[in-house]
Design a protein around this motif. Structure first.
Motif, short mmCIF file in Angstrom:
data_model
loop_
_atom_site.label_atom_id
_atom_site.label_comp_id
_atom_site.label_asym_id
_atom_site.label_seq_id
_atom_site.Cartn_x
_atom_site.Cartn_y
_atom_site.Cartn_z
N GLY A 187 44.78 36.09 21.17
CA GLY A 187 44.09 36.32 22.44
C GLY A 187 43.19 35.12 22.72
N SER A 188 42.55 35.12 23.90
CA SER A 188 41.65 34.02 24.21
C SER A 188 40.26 34.33 23.66
N THR A 189 39.38 33.34 23.71
CA THR A 189 38.06 33.42 23.06
C THR A 189 37.32 34.70 23.42
N ARG A 190 37.30 35.04 24.71
CA ARG A 190 36.49 36.19 25.15
C ARG A 190 37.01 37.52 24.59
N ASN A 191 38.26 37.53 24.11
CA ASN A 191 38.84 38.78 23.63
C ASN A 191 38.83 38.95 22.10
N LEU A 192 38.30 37.97 21.37
CA LEU A 192 38.43 38.04 19.91
C LEU A 192 37.68 39.24 19.31
N GLY A 236 47.26 37.75 34.77
CA GLY A 236 47.76 37.77 33.39
C GLY A 236 46.69 37.85 32.32
N HIS A 237 45.47 38.24 32.72
CA HIS A 237 44.39 38.30 31.73
C HIS A 237 43.69 39.65 31.70
N THR A 238 44.44 40.71 32.04
CA THR A 238 43.86 42.06 31.96
C THR A 238 43.51 42.38 30.51
N ARG A 239 42.31 42.94 30.31
CA ARG A 239 41.98 43.48 28.99
C ARG A 239 42.32 44.97 29.04
N ASP A 269 42.63 32.53 18.25
CA ASP A 269 42.29 32.14 19.62
C ASP A 269 43.35 31.14 20.09
N TYR A 270 44.24 31.60 20.97
CA TYR A 270 45.36 30.72 21.35
C TYR A 270 44.90 29.55 22.21
N THR A 271 43.64 29.60 22.70
CA THR A 271 43.15 28.48 23.51
C THR A 271 42.66 27.32 22.64
N LYS A 321 63.36 47.63 25.48
CA LYS A 321 63.13 48.21 26.80
C LYS A 321 62.64 49.64 26.65
N VAL A 322 61.56 49.94 27.33
CA VAL A 322 60.92 51.26 27.18
C VAL A 322 61.76 52.35 27.84
N SER A 323 61.79 53.54 27.21
CA SER A 323 62.46 54.71 27.78
C SER A 323 61.43 55.79 28.07
N ALA A 336 54.04 44.62 39.75
CA ALA A 336 53.76 43.40 40.51
C ALA A 336 55.01 42.51 40.59
N LYS A 337 55.77 42.46 39.47
CA LYS A 337 57.00 41.67 39.48
C LYS A 337 57.95 42.22 40.54
N THR A 338 58.10 43.55 40.58
CA THR A 338 59.03 44.19 41.53
C THR A 338 58.55 43.97 42.96
N GLY A 394 46.11 42.84 25.90
CA GLY A 394 46.65 43.40 27.14
C GLY A 394 47.06 44.85 26.99
N GLY A 395 47.73 45.35 28.03
CA GLY A 395 48.11 46.77 28.06
C GLY A 395 48.94 47.17 26.86
N VAL A 396 50.08 46.52 26.66
CA VAL A 396 50.94 46.86 25.53
C VAL A 396 50.28 46.42 24.22
N1 LIG Z 1 60.71 45.60 28.35
C1 LIG Z 1 59.86 46.59 28.58
O1 LIG Z 1 60.23 47.77 28.53
C2 LIG Z 1 58.42 46.26 28.88
C3 LIG Z 1 57.48 47.29 28.91
C4 LIG Z 1 56.14 46.96 29.13
C5 LIG Z 1 55.78 45.62 29.36
N2 LIG Z 1 56.74 44.67 29.36
C6 LIG Z 1 56.37 43.25 29.60
O2 LIG Z 1 55.57 42.82 28.49
C7 LIG Z 1 54.61 41.88 28.94
C8 LIG Z 1 53.21 42.35 28.53
O3 LIG Z 1 52.90 43.55 29.24
P1 LIG Z 1 51.39 44.04 29.34
O4 LIG Z 1 51.38 45.27 30.17
O5 LIG Z 1 50.79 44.08 28.00
O6 LIG Z 1 50.74 42.82 30.17
P2 LIG Z 1 49.22 42.53 30.49
O7 LIG Z 1 48.38 43.73 30.23
O8 LIG Z 1 49.15 41.95 31.85
O9 LIG Z 1 48.83 41.39 29.43
C9 LIG Z 1 47.65 40.69 29.66
C10 LIG Z 1 47.17 40.07 28.35
O10 LIG Z 1 47.97 38.94 28.00
C11 LIG Z 1 47.12 38.06 27.26
N3 LIG Z 1 47.68 36.70 27.24
C12 LIG Z 1 48.05 35.95 28.31
N4 LIG Z 1 48.57 34.77 27.86
C13 LIG Z 1 48.51 34.79 26.51
C14 LIG Z 1 48.91 33.89 25.47
N5 LIG Z 1 49.48 32.71 25.76
N6 LIG Z 1 48.74 34.26 24.18
C15 LIG Z 1 48.19 35.46 23.86
N7 LIG Z 1 47.77 36.34 24.80
C16 LIG Z 1 47.94 36.02 26.11
C17 LIG Z 1 45.81 38.14 27.99
O11 LIG Z 1 44.78 37.84 27.08
P3 LIG Z 1 43.70 36.70 27.44
O12 LIG Z 1 42.96 37.19 28.67
O13 LIG Z 1 42.86 36.65 26.21
O14 LIG Z 1 44.50 35.45 27.73
C18 LIG Z 1 45.75 39.58 28.47
O15 LIG Z 1 44.92 40.40 27.67
C19 LIG Z 1 54.80 41.76 30.45
O16 LIG Z 1 55.63 40.66 30.73
C20 LIG Z 1 55.51 43.05 30.83
O17 LIG Z 1 56.26 42.97 32.01
C21 LIG Z 1 58.05 44.95 29.12
#
Ligand SMILES: NC(=O)c1ccc[n+]([C@@H]2O[C@H](COP(=O)([O-])OP(=O)(O)OC[C@H]3O[C@@H](n4cnc5c(N)ncnc54)[C@H](OP(=O)(O)O)[C@@H]3O)[C@@H](O)[C@H]2O)c1
Length: 325
Positions: free
Chosen positions: A186-191, A314-317, A204-206, A271-273, A54-56, A165-167
């Protein structure tokens, strides 16, 4: 004998003609990628979506390196080998595989075919569907690399931000599997989700500032940086002297090195390889059920714009996946 797949001259792909809003994504017929050197040609069944896509698409991320349009985005894929790299190559036509592209050095996975280096692809975990497997490569390899770099081990106390989130959801499980004590934000719904992943403690960061409740940690897996409420800089204050912060959204916190030096703590980006051998290790954990992947939503390739809008919230589970073929 390996099946002989007949290949069409063109494929369906989700492309952009220029960077911009999600509405720029549209389907197009494109030539199949040309297989070179050690590459494996894979028919994609499902493609995983990551924030970098999405960033790209929006003009950030790796957009500056796109040399020509239309461009096919997407890095993660799961599918079936249709052309091996060479006769005795371990991956043969018909094998179910998963892995990652390197957009824009290669074409992307939001398309019916990808051609990827043998170092970027391996056998799909048998226990996982293609949709589940496509959700794994980038997020799991990133989590794996960060957690190992941070030294997860019995007796180590680790904080994982964005743990739902994903990572993050992989990082919590890998760190626990390696024996670390994990606190997850994480937020409340994710605890409850975080507790089920194995987190020892959740914040709960909220409602709670994490730096009010944890301190003297050995490491922080920082998936937020300073894009939200100075999460990165505040995380330095919860580390013990000599503790290490590992940050993944590396562009989000340009002053990280200076901030860490001023706080007397260590910090590094990550950075991931593409790493098929590490992916094999991750496959073992997935097949054994030690680690699981959570797929939040599956979209058709044609609905890629909706998937991009969702990940941008930004709230993908766990993960979002596109069904390709
Ligand atoms: N450098 C690299 O090689 C590399 C590789 C992979 C990813 N990344 C970067 O790493 C970041 C995370 O990637 P991702 O794929 O995990 O993203 P993602 O799946 O979009 O992360 C979403 C999660 O972030 C949580 N979140 C949002 N704001 C938050 C906060 N203030 N405190 C705690 N949790 C919060 C959300 O939880 P809630 O819904 O509960 O808020 C949601 O579950 C992205 O910026 C991505 O571009 C970098």
């Amino acid at each position: 004998m390996a099946p002989d797949f007949e290949l069409p001259p063109t494929m369906r792909a989700l492309v952009i003609d220029e960077t911009g809003a999600p509405s720029r994504l549209h389907l197009a017929e494109r030539p199949l990628p040309r297989q070179i050197s050690d590459e494996v040609l894979v028919k994609v069944v499902a493609a995983g979506l990551n924030p970098i896509d999405a960033k790209t698409r929006s003009g950030k991320g790796v957009a500056a390196a796109i040399e020509s349009y239309p461009a096919i985005l997407g890095n993660d894929f799961s599918g079936v080998v249709v052309r091996s790299a060479f006769e005795a190559s371990p991956l043969q036509p018909g094998d179910a595989v998963y892995g990652l592209c390197r957009v824009p050095r290669t074409g992307g996975s939001f398309a019916e075919y990808v051609s990827v280096s043998s170092m970027s692809v391996t056998r799909k975990p048998a226990r996982l569907s293609h949709a589940e497997a496509a959700a794994v490569p980038i997020a799991a390899l990133t989590a794996w690399g960060m957690v190992k770099l941070a030294g997860a081990a019995p007796g180590q106390r680790m904080l994982v931000h964005a743990a739902a989130g994903g990572v993050g959801h992989f990082a919590v499980q890998f760190a626990r599997a390696l024996g670390a004590h994990v606190t997850a934000t994480g937020s409340t719904r994710n605890l409850d989700f975080l507790r089920k992943l194995g987190a020892d403690e959740v914040i709960d960061y909220t409602t709670t500032r994490f730096d009010d409740v944890v301190h003297d940690l050995d490491s922080v897996i920082d998936l937020i940086g300073n894009v939200h409420d100075n999460t990165g800089t505040r995380s330095l204050t919860v580390l013990r002297p000599g503790g290490l912060l590992v940050n993944a959204p590396t562009g989000s916190w340009p002053t990280m090195a200076a901030d860490a030096a001023a706080a007397g703590r260590r910090a590094t980006g990550f950075k991931v390889s593409p790493d098929a051998r590490a992916l094999d290790e991750i496959s073992k954990l997935l097949d054994a059920g030690v680690v699981r992947v959570h797929v939040d939503a599956v979209f058709e390739l044609a609905d890629g714009a909706a998937a991009h809008r969702l990940i941008e919230e930004g709230h993908t589970r766990g993960k979002i996946v596109l069904r390709v073929s």
